[in-house]
Design a protein around this motif. Structure first.
Motif, PDB file in Angstrom:
ATOM      1  N   GLY A 155      -4.520   4.898 -13.745  1.00 48.05           N
ATOM      2  CA  GLY A 155      -3.621   3.756 -13.914  1.00 48.05           C
ATOM      3  C   GLY A 155      -4.279   2.457 -13.536  1.00 48.05           C
ATOM      4  N   SER A 156      -3.650   1.720 -12.632  1.00 43.58           N
ATOM      5  CA  SER A 156      -4.166   0.412 -12.237  1.00 43.58           C
ATOM      6  C   SER A 156      -5.508   0.549 -11.524  1.00 43.58           C
ATOM      7  CB  SER A 156      -3.165  -0.292 -11.313  1.00 43.58           C
ATOM      8  OG  SER A 156      -3.004   0.439 -10.117  1.00 43.58           O
ATOM      9  N   ASP A 157      -6.262  -0.545 -11.526  1.00 46.17           N
ATOM     10  CA  ASP A 157      -7.539  -0.587 -10.815  1.00 46.17           C
ATOM     11  C   ASP A 157      -7.242  -0.982  -9.371  1.00 46.17           C
ATOM     12  OD1 ASP A 157     -10.112  -0.859  -9.924  1.00 46.17           O
ATOM     13  OD2 ASP A 157     -10.502  -2.729 -10.990  1.00 46.17           O
ATOM     14  N   CYS A 158      -7.043   0.029  -8.522  1.00 50.79           N
ATOM     15  CA  CYS A 158      -6.691  -0.252  -7.126  1.00 50.79           C
ATOM     16  C   CYS A 158      -7.685   0.439  -6.195  1.00 50.79           C
ATOM     17  CB  CYS A 158      -5.267   0.222  -6.821  1.00 50.79           C
ATOM     18  SG  CYS A 158      -5.015   1.999  -6.947  1.00 50.79           S
ATOM     19  N   PRO A 159      -7.867  -0.097  -4.970  1.00 53.88           N
ATOM     20  CA  PRO A 159      -8.736   0.565  -3.987  1.00 53.88           C
ATOM     21  C   PRO A 159      -8.157   1.933  -3.616  1.00 53.88           C
ATOM     22  CG  PRO A 159      -8.232  -1.698  -3.323  1.00 53.88           C
ATOM     23  CD  PRO A 159      -7.302  -1.374  -4.450  1.00 53.88           C
ATOM     24  N   VAL A 160      -9.024   2.948  -3.564  1.00 55.08           N
ATOM     25  CA  VAL A 160      -8.607   4.316  -3.242  1.00 55.08           C
ATOM     26  C   VAL A 160      -9.456   4.817  -2.084  1.00 55.08           C
ATOM     27  CG1 VAL A 160      -8.344   6.676  -4.082  1.00 55.08           C
ATOM     28  CG2 VAL A 160      -8.021   4.745  -5.655  1.00 55.08           C
ATOM     29  N   SER A 161      -8.786   5.273  -1.028  1.00 51.26           N
ATOM     30  CA  SER A 161      -9.522   5.935   0.051  1.00 51.26           C
ATOM     31  C   SER A 161      -8.830   7.247   0.373  1.00 51.26           C
ATOM     32  CB  SER A 161      -9.604   5.053   1.306  1.00 51.26           C
ATOM     33  OG  SER A 161      -8.335   4.916   1.918  1.00 51.26           O
ATOM     34  N   PRO A 180       0.820  -1.216   0.000  1.00 51.13           N
ATOM     35  CA  PRO A 180       0.000   0.000   0.000  1.00 51.13           C
ATOM     36  C   PRO A 180       0.854   1.266   0.000  1.00 51.13           C
ATOM     37  CG  PRO A 180       0.099  -0.899   2.206  1.00 51.13           C
ATOM     38  CD  PRO A 180       0.801  -1.890   1.320  1.00 51.13           C
ATOM     39  N   PHE A 181       0.242   2.335  -0.458  1.00 54.63           N
ATOM     40  CA  PHE A 181       0.874   3.655  -0.438  1.00 54.63           C
ATOM     41  C   PHE A 181      -0.023   4.586   0.356  1.00 54.63           C
ATOM     42  CE2 PHE A 181       1.014   7.991  -2.072  1.00 54.63           C
ATOM     43  CZ  PHE A 181       2.371   8.277  -1.941  1.00 54.63           C
ATOM     44  N   ARG A 182       0.601   5.402   1.243  1.00 54.85           N
ATOM     45  CA  ARG A 182      -0.174   6.344   2.054  1.00 54.85           C
ATOM     46  C   ARG A 182       0.542   7.680   2.096  1.00 54.85           C
ATOM     47  NH1 ARG A 182       0.108   5.150   7.137  1.00 54.85           N
ATOM     48  NH2 ARG A 182      -1.883   6.028   7.828  1.00 54.85           N
ATOM     49  N   ALA A 183      -0.241   8.765   1.995  1.00 55.54           N
ATOM     50  CA  ALA A 183       0.308  10.117   2.083  1.00 55.54           C
ATOM     51  C   ALA A 183      -0.712  11.022   2.760  1.00 55.54           C
ATOM     52  CB  ALA A 183       0.657  10.657   0.706  1.00 55.54           C
ATOM     53  N   ARG A 184      -0.213  12.035   3.497  1.00 55.04           N
ATOM     54  CA  ARG A 184      -1.090  12.970   4.216  1.00 55.04           C
ATOM     55  C   ARG A 184      -0.935  14.373   3.620  1.00 55.04           C
ATOM     56  NH1 ARG A 184      -0.310  11.720   9.629  1.00 55.04           N
ATOM     57  NH2 ARG A 184       1.721  12.722   9.494  1.00 55.04           N
ATOM     58  N   PHE A 185      -2.065  15.098   3.538  1.00 60.49           N
ATOM     59  CA  PHE A 185      -2.083  16.431   2.943  1.00 60.49           C
ATOM     60  C   PHE A 185      -2.031  17.498   4.026  1.00 60.49           C
ATOM     61  CE2 PHE A 185      -3.730  13.632  -0.212  1.00 60.49           C
ATOM     62  CZ  PHE A 185      -3.333  14.166  -1.433  1.00 60.49           C
ATOM     63  N   ASP A 186      -1.168  18.501   3.821  1.00 60.52           N
ATOM     64  CA  ASP A 186      -1.099  19.628   4.751  1.00 60.52           C
ATOM     65  C   ASP A 186      -2.164  20.679   4.461  1.00 60.52           C
ATOM     66  OD1 ASP A 186       1.031  18.427   5.936  1.00 60.52           O
ATOM     67  OD2 ASP A 186       2.546  19.855   5.238  1.00 60.52           O
ATOM     68  N   ARG A 239      -6.277  -4.552  -8.212  1.00 58.44           N
ATOM     69  CA  ARG A 239      -7.043  -5.713  -8.685  1.00 58.44           C
ATOM     70  C   ARG A 239      -6.654  -6.051 -10.112  1.00 58.44           C
ATOM     71  NH1 ARG A 239     -11.015  -2.634  -5.351  1.00 58.44           N
ATOM     72  NH2 ARG A 239     -10.899  -1.077  -7.013  1.00 58.44           N
ATOM     73  N   PHE A 240      -6.218  -5.047 -10.842  1.00 50.23           N
ATOM     74  CA  PHE A 240      -5.730  -5.217 -12.201  1.00 50.23           C
ATOM     75  C   PHE A 240      -4.679  -4.155 -12.463  1.00 50.23           C
ATOM     76  CE2 PHE A 240      -5.806  -3.648 -16.584  1.00 50.23           C
ATOM     77  CZ  PHE A 240      -5.387  -4.789 -17.249  1.00 50.23           C
ATOM     78  N   GLY A 241      -3.599  -4.550 -13.151  1.00 47.35           N
ATOM     79  CA  GLY A 241      -2.540  -3.595 -13.467  1.00 47.35           C
ATOM     80  C   GLY A 241      -1.442  -3.611 -12.430  1.00 47.35           C
ATOM     81  N   ALA A 242      -0.431  -2.782 -12.654  1.00 47.43           N
ATOM     82  CA  ALA A 242       0.758  -2.795 -11.805  1.00 47.43           C
ATOM     83  C   ALA A 242       1.127  -1.431 -11.246  1.00 47.43           C
ATOM     84  CB  ALA A 242       1.953  -3.346 -12.600  1.00 47.43           C
ATOM     85  N   ARG A 243       0.670  -0.345 -11.881  1.00 46.28           N
ATOM     86  CA  ARG A 243       1.109   0.989 -11.469  1.00 46.28           C
ATOM     87  C   ARG A 243      -0.070   1.953 -11.424  1.00 46.28           C
ATOM     88  NH1 ARG A 243       5.309  -1.372 -14.159  1.00 46.28           N
ATOM     89  NH2 ARG A 243       7.374  -1.083 -13.186  1.00 46.28           N
ATOM     90  N   ALA A 244      -0.163   2.696 -10.324  1.00 43.31           N
ATOM     91  CA  ALA A 244      -1.150   3.753 -10.192  1.00 43.31           C
ATOM     92  C   ALA A 244      -0.452   5.097 -10.326  1.00 43.31           C
ATOM     93  CB  ALA A 244      -1.868   3.658  -8.840  1.00 43.31           C
ATOM     94  N   TYR A 245      -1.215   6.098 -10.731  1.00 49.96           N
ATOM     95  CA  TYR A 245      -0.671   7.453 -10.889  1.00 49.96           C
ATOM     96  C   TYR A 245      -1.530   8.430 -10.114  1.00 49.96           C
ATOM     97  CZ  TYR A 245       2.357   5.356 -14.244  1.00 49.96           C
ATOM     98  OH  TYR A 245       3.310   4.545 -14.798  1.00 49.96           O
ATOM     99  N   LEU A 274      -3.711   3.989  -1.205  1.00 53.56           N
ATOM    100  CA  LEU A 274      -3.926   3.144  -2.375  1.00 53.56           C
ATOM    101  C   LEU A 274      -3.594   1.710  -1.990  1.00 53.56           C
ATOM    102  CD1 LEU A 274      -2.284   5.245  -5.257  1.00 53.56           C
ATOM    103  CD2 LEU A 274      -4.557   5.475  -4.234  1.00 53.56           C
ATOM    104  N   GLY A 275      -4.548   0.799  -2.238  1.00 55.54           N
ATOM    105  CA  GLY A 275      -4.341  -0.600  -1.911  1.00 55.54           C
ATOM    106  C   GLY A 275      -3.826  -1.397  -3.096  1.00 55.54           C
ATOM    107  N   LEU A 276      -3.622  -2.687  -2.876  1.00 53.98           N
ATOM    108  CA  LEU A 276      -3.074  -3.577  -3.889  1.00 53.98           C
ATOM    109  C   LEU A 276      -3.995  -3.613  -5.109  1.00 53.98           C
ATOM    110  CD1 LEU A 276      -0.640  -5.556  -4.199  1.00 53.98           C
ATOM    111  CD2 LEU A 276      -2.222  -7.377  -3.525  1.00 53.98           C
TER     112      LEU A 276
END
Length: 334
Positions: A74-80, A59-65, A106-112, A102-104
């Motif tokens: 890009g990839s079909d991944c869960p987004v919260s 997973p990838f996580r980032a916080r906004f100031d 479901r299809f594809g390899a790279r999210a943007y 962004l979670g793992l």
């Protein structure tokens, strides 16, 4: 400003690439799935080449100031975002303190991830792309680490009264993306020197993406490709999409951080309109190839560019609607 909370070293700042320096030995770099990053920017009203994030480790996580608009493609991944669930290929408003995850896929390899205004990093040779192989560009010439803080260029936030955001169906620019269509290639300079059985196998056989796969290139596993005669080639120019065949007979596809020259025989070149499909092919994927002619390759690229132009028009209308709605709500409150 955003703070990186969870990441991997393969995640990096990318734009559409660094052009004009191949003769100096400088790779193109840029997004492995260029149309996906370009779409994120078009949805946001950015320049198509604005810098965003390429995410290949989840997973990838980032916080906004602070508040801004973002688009995930890009990839079909869960987004919260801030605990709210969104589809991919969607524009939404990130508020100060929100965490994007962004979670793992479901299809594809790279999210943007695109940001209104884009990511602000010093350009190197005219590009914000990270060349991880060479260690320059992007954010300190490296992949992202936990605790990194990235500055955003000034943008706009016009969706305050449209919390649902807006987006597109990715099929608009990539029909049958999850199907088994063969990747289109044009014959390489040494294509006629491969024996008939190898030429037949190149198109008929499935080719597995091995674990020797990164932004520089993919090594494939399949039938051994053989030449009809021994070749001694001087090193010569190669580009992303070039498919070389070393003495092992197992093809290597050069990709975003491709070497700029090499001496292995070239059996084919992936057409530009299909390069994104390689960027979305994870390790273990089985690929198939079909040889097309130059006219077919040019027509495929024209169709892709026309689809992206339609996305730009649709997104501009959605942003105007959001601005008009905000003005209407503001007048009603007076």
């Amino acid at each position: 400003m955003i703070e990186i909370l969870t990441t991997g070293v393969a995640n990096s700042v990318q734009d559409l690439g660094r052009f004009g320096y191949l003769e100096a030995g400088v790779s193109r770099s840029g997004a492995m799935d260029g149309p996906a990053l370009e779409t994120a920017n078009l949805l946001l009203g950015n320049r198509p080449e604005a810098a965003g994030l390429e995410i290949a480790v989840f997973p990838f996580r980032a916080r906004f100031d602070s508040s801004t608009l973002i688009a995930v493609t890009g990839s079909d991944c869960p987004v919260s975002l801030g605990g709210r669930i969104y589809p991919s290929w969607w524009v939404q408003e990130a508020r100060a303190g929100d965490v994007l995850e962004l979670g793992l896929p479901r299809f594809g390899a790279r999210a943007y991830i695109g940001f209104s205004g884009g990511i602000s990093v010093p350009p190197v040779l005219g590009s914000a792309s990270t060349d991880i192989k060479s260690g320059w560009g992007g954010f300190g010439g490296r992949g992202l680490r936990r605790g990194d803080r990235l500055e955003l260029s000034p943008g706009t936030s016009v969706l305050a009264n449209l919390p649902g955001g807006f987006g597109i169906d990715p099929a608009e620019i990539r029909p049958n993306a999850s199907g088994g269509d063969a990747i289109r290639v044009i014959a390489g300079a040494e294509h006629p020197v491969f024996d008939p059985a190898s030429l037949s196998a190149f198109e008929a056989a499935p080719w597995r993406v091995t674990d020797e796969a990164n932004r520089q290139g993919y090594r494939l596993a399949g039938p051994e490709l053989k030449l009809t005669r021994r070749l001694e080639l001087l090193s010569h120019g190669i580009m992303p999409g070039t498919i070389q065949v070393p003495p092992s007979g197992q093809p290597i596809i050069q990709l975003a951080e491709a070497n700029t020259c090499g001496g292995y025989p070239k059996i084919a070149h992936v057409i530009e309109a299909d390069l994104w499909r390689l960027g979305q092919a994870p390790v273990g994927t089985e690929l198939r190839f079909t040889v097309v002619n130059r006219h077919e390759a040019v027509e495929a690229l024209k169709r892709q560019r026309s689809a992206l132009a339609r996305v730009a028009d649709e997104a501009a209308l959605a942003r105007r609607d959001a601005t008009r709605h905000r003005g209407t709500v503001g007048r009603a409150a007076e």
